[in-house]
Motif scaffolding. Structure first.
Motif, PDB file in Angstrom:
ATOM      1  N   THR A  79       0.834  -1.203   0.000  1.00  0.00           N
ATOM      2  CA  THR A  79       0.000   0.000   0.000  1.00  0.00           C
ATOM      3  C   THR A  79       0.868   1.252   0.000  1.00  0.00           C
ATOM      4  O   THR A  79       1.912   1.302   0.655  1.00  0.00           O
ATOM      5  CB  THR A  79      -0.927  -0.017   1.239  1.00  0.00           C
ATOM      6  N   THR A  80       0.399   2.265  -0.716  1.00  0.00           N
ATOM      7  CA  THR A  80       1.169   3.493  -0.915  1.00  0.00           C
ATOM      8  C   THR A  80       0.811   4.550   0.143  1.00  0.00           C
ATOM      9  O   THR A  80       0.056   4.287   1.060  1.00  0.00           O
ATOM     10  CB  THR A  80       0.883   4.029  -2.324  1.00  0.00           C
ATOM     11  N   GLY A  81       1.373   5.739  -0.028  1.00  0.00           N
ATOM     12  CA  GLY A  81       1.027   6.866   0.855  1.00  0.00           C
ATOM     13  C   GLY A  81       2.031   7.088   1.964  1.00  0.00           C
ATOM     14  O   GLY A  81       1.704   7.690   2.991  1.00  0.00           O
ATOM     15  N   LEU A 134       2.553   6.418 -15.343  1.00  0.00           N
ATOM     16  CA  LEU A 134       1.291   6.272 -16.059  1.00  0.00           C
ATOM     17  C   LEU A 134       0.530   5.096 -15.450  1.00  0.00           C
ATOM     18  O   LEU A 134       1.072   3.977 -15.378  1.00  0.00           O
ATOM     19  CB  LEU A 134       1.534   6.009 -17.551  1.00  0.00           C
ATOM     20  N   HIS A 135      -0.702   5.337 -15.007  1.00  0.00           N
ATOM     21  CA  HIS A 135      -1.467   4.291 -14.329  1.00  0.00           C
ATOM     22  C   HIS A 135      -2.925   4.269 -14.791  1.00  0.00           C
ATOM     23  O   HIS A 135      -3.414   5.234 -15.382  1.00  0.00           O
ATOM     24  CB  HIS A 135      -1.444   4.497 -12.805  1.00  0.00           C
ATOM     25  N   HIS A 136      -3.604   3.199 -14.379  1.00  0.00           N
ATOM     26  CA  HIS A 136      -5.061   3.064 -14.592  1.00  0.00           C
ATOM     27  C   HIS A 136      -5.796   4.182 -13.851  1.00  0.00           C
ATOM     28  O   HIS A 136      -5.306   4.667 -12.810  1.00  0.00           O
ATOM     29  CB  HIS A 136      -5.523   1.685 -14.092  1.00  0.00           C
ATOM     30  N   PRO A 137      -6.957   4.587 -14.344  1.00  0.00           N
ATOM     31  CA  PRO A 137      -7.640   5.747 -13.754  1.00  0.00           C
ATOM     32  C   PRO A 137      -8.351   5.470 -12.427  1.00  0.00           C
ATOM     33  O   PRO A 137      -8.901   6.398 -11.830  1.00  0.00           O
ATOM     34  CB  PRO A 137      -8.646   6.158 -14.836  1.00  0.00           C
ATOM     35  N   ASN A 138      -8.330   4.210 -11.927  1.00  0.00           N
ATOM     36  CA  ASN A 138      -8.939   3.914 -10.624  1.00  0.00           C
ATOM     37  C   ASN A 138      -7.959   4.111  -9.473  1.00  0.00           C
ATOM     38  O   ASN A 138      -8.332   3.965  -8.306  1.00  0.00           O
ATOM     39  CB  ASN A 138      -9.472   2.478 -10.599  1.00  0.00           C
ATOM     40  N   LYS A 139      -6.749   4.458  -9.803  1.00  0.00           N
ATOM     41  CA  LYS A 139      -5.747   4.662  -8.754  1.00  0.00           C
ATOM     42  C   LYS A 139      -6.091   5.917  -7.952  1.00  0.00           C
ATOM     43  O   LYS A 139      -6.374   6.969  -8.536  1.00  0.00           O
ATOM     44  CB  LYS A 139      -4.353   4.795  -9.398  1.00  0.00           C
ATOM     45  N   VAL A 140      -6.028   5.826  -6.598  1.00  0.00           N
ATOM     46  CA  VAL A 140      -6.496   6.949  -5.768  1.00  0.00           C
ATOM     47  C   VAL A 140      -5.401   7.955  -5.430  1.00  0.00           C
ATOM     48  O   VAL A 140      -5.700   9.071  -5.006  1.00  0.00           O
ATOM     49  CB  VAL A 140      -7.173   6.464  -4.453  1.00  0.00           C
ATOM     50  N   ASP A 141      -4.137   7.567  -5.576  1.00  0.00           N
ATOM     51  CA  ASP A 141      -3.059   8.469  -5.168  1.00  0.00           C
ATOM     52  C   ASP A 141      -2.213   8.906  -6.371  1.00  0.00           C
ATOM     53  O   ASP A 141      -2.053   8.162  -7.337  1.00  0.00           O
ATOM     54  CB  ASP A 141      -2.165   7.806  -4.115  1.00  0.00           C
ATOM     55  N   ALA A 142      -1.689  10.106  -6.299  1.00  0.00           N
ATOM     56  CA  ALA A 142      -0.773  10.616  -7.327  1.00  0.00           C
ATOM     57  C   ALA A 142       0.194  11.592  -6.671  1.00  0.00           C
ATOM     58  O   ALA A 142      -0.220  12.389  -5.833  1.00  0.00           O
ATOM     59  CB  ALA A 142      -1.556  11.304  -8.447  1.00  0.00           C
ATOM     60  N   GLY A 145       3.519   5.746  -5.603  1.00  0.00           N
ATOM     61  CA  GLY A 145       4.570   5.508  -4.608  1.00  0.00           C
ATOM     62  C   GLY A 145       5.900   5.200  -5.287  1.00  0.00           C
ATOM     63  O   GLY A 145       6.965   5.622  -4.820  1.00  0.00           O
ATOM     64  N   THR A 146       5.834   4.497  -6.402  1.00  0.00           N
ATOM     65  CA  THR A 146       7.064   4.148  -7.124  1.00  0.00           C
ATOM     66  C   THR A 146       7.746   5.397  -7.675  1.00  0.00           C
ATOM     67  O   THR A 146       8.970   5.552  -7.561  1.00  0.00           O
ATOM     68  CB  THR A 146       6.727   3.192  -8.289  1.00  0.00           C
ATOM     69  N   ALA A 147       6.957   6.299  -8.269  1.00  0.00           N
ATOM     70  CA  ALA A 147       7.536   7.518  -8.846  1.00  0.00           C
ATOM     71  C   ALA A 147       8.120   8.410  -7.756  1.00  0.00           C
ATOM     72  O   ALA A 147       9.205   8.996  -7.929  1.00  0.00           O
ATOM     73  CB  ALA A 147       6.471   8.275  -9.634  1.00  0.00           C
TER      74      ALA A 147
HETATM   75  O1  LIG Z   1      -1.927   0.167  -9.366  1.00  0.00           O
HETATM   76  C1  LIG Z   1      -1.390   0.821  -8.442  1.00  0.00           C
HETATM   77  O2  LIG Z   1      -2.041   1.559  -7.686  1.00  0.00           O
HETATM   78  C2  LIG Z   1       0.063   0.704  -8.243  1.00  0.00           C
HETATM   79  N1  LIG Z   1       0.590   1.289  -7.189  1.00  0.00           N
HETATM   80  C3  LIG Z   1       1.967   1.305  -6.832  1.00  0.00           C
HETATM   81  C4  LIG Z   1       2.512   2.719  -6.838  1.00  0.00           C
HETATM   82  O3  LIG Z   1       1.780   3.669  -6.496  1.00  0.00           O
HETATM   83  O4  LIG Z   1       3.678   2.886  -7.171  1.00  0.00           O
HETATM   84  C5  LIG Z   1       2.798   0.341  -7.646  1.00  0.00           C
HETATM   85  C6  LIG Z   1       2.362   0.215  -9.056  1.00  0.00           C
HETATM   86  C7  LIG Z   1       0.876  -0.099  -9.167  1.00  0.00           C
END
Ligand SMILES: O=C(O)C1=N[C@H](C(=O)O)CCC1
Ligand SMILES: NC(=O)c1ccc[n+]([C@@H]2O[C@H](COP(=O)([O-])OP(=O)(O)OC[C@H]3O[C@@H](n4cnc5c(N)ncnc54)[C@H](O)[C@@H]3O)[C@@H](O)[C@H]2O)c1
Length: 250
Positions: A79-81, A134-142, A145-147
């Motif tokens: 999990t990210t954040g 670049l990620h799927h549009p359902n991702k809640v954080d920007a 975490g990897t970037a």
């Molecule tokens: O799909 C996601 O959400 C992902 N989260 C991680 C991130 O924020 O880096 C790893 C890649 C996929």
């Protein structure tokens, strides 16, 4: 040899559901619980979980880890954040449970881990470095975490090498046009239907550019890293940040 007793938190999510299947398929592991939102954490204790794989949301992860650490359950966290404050809070909890191990991995895929390593190595040799995730549009954080982690590693490598600040003549423009500033490294986040998880590190010098790109095309890309984390975290007390430490990449 007895099997590792593993539980998954966030078991109905995109990566959690894949992790449930991966743990079930692993010969040296037994899936003892698969919990979703609203399920009781006490189930982890009742089920005798030794390791929890935490794949929920930034809003849930701290509470879940607090419970795990207090009960001496090791955790592998995707999990990210993560912020410095959150890591400090987790370290405080771990200090009271010194035999418990927690691995936090911004990315479990080998390609993404290597992307971060390559970017860290290359960054001091170029004037300019920017990260595009670049990620799927359902991702809640920007940004992802990897970037964020990639930019932090790049910035630290440049600081160690005494690199000059990046050239950028921008004095006017729309807010956000130059991305988020992570320790001086611009990070740009794209959200696009059809994508899963992708990242480019763009490096530029006099008369040349270098692009390091990684693509996760399926959630299966994260599973070998998660299983490795489960196997290693039980004998690695304290906090480990980054799968590279279990891959002996330094
Ligand atoms: O799909 C996601 O959400 C992902 N989260 C991680 C991130 O924020 O880096 C790893 C890649 C996929
Ligand atoms: N480190 C990696 O390699 C990696 C890879 C992919 C995703 N991720 C991260 O994993 C997290 C989950 O991603 P996703 O795409 O599967 O999201 P998702 O929204 O599909 O899944 C999250 C799941 O967690 C559940 N949940 C929320 N709070 C909970 C709680 N307290 N207890 C139990 N379950 C709870 C939700 O109901 C949902 O089913 C995100 O932070 C994402 O960035 C990390």
């Amino acid at each position: 040899m007895s099997k590792l007793r593993v539980a998954v938190l966030g078991a109905k999510g995109r990566i959690g559901a894949e992790a449930v299947r991966a743990v079930e398929a692993a010969e040296d592991m037994e899936l003892v619980a698969a919990l979703g939102r609203g399920d009781k954490l006490e189930t982890l204790v009742d089920a005798g979980a030794q390791v929890v794989v935490e794949l929920t949301t930034p809003a849930s992860v701290m509470g879940n880890l607090d419970f795990c650490v207090r009960h001496g359950i090791h955790a592998v966290v995707g999990t990210t954040g993560w912020t410095d404050e959150r890591l400090a809070q987790l370290n405080t909890s771990l200090a009271a449970s010194p035999e418990t191990g927690v691995l936090i991995a911004p990315n479990f895929s080998i390609g993404a881990v290597l992307t971060m390593k390559f970017a860290e190595v290359a960054a001091p040799y170029f004037e300019s470095v920017e990260v595009v995730e670049l990620h799927h549009p359902n991702k809640v954080d920007a940004p992802s975490g990897t970037a964020t982690r990639t930019a932090q590693l790049i910035a630290a490598a440049r600081e160690r090498a005494g690199s000059a600040p990046q050239p950028d003549a921008t004095v006017t423009g729309l807010d956000g046009a130059r991305g988020a500033n992570v320790d001086g490294v611009p990070v740009h986040a794209v959200r696009l239907r059809g994508l899963l998880a992708h990242q480019e590190v763009l490096l530029g010098g006099e008369g040349e550019t270098l692009t390091i790109r990684h693509d996760s095309l399926h959630h299966s890309s994260f599973m070998p890293g998660i299983l490795l984390g489960v196997r290693r975290v039980v004998t690695t007390p304290g906090l480990t940040f980054g799968l590279e430490h279990f891959l002996d990449l330094g």
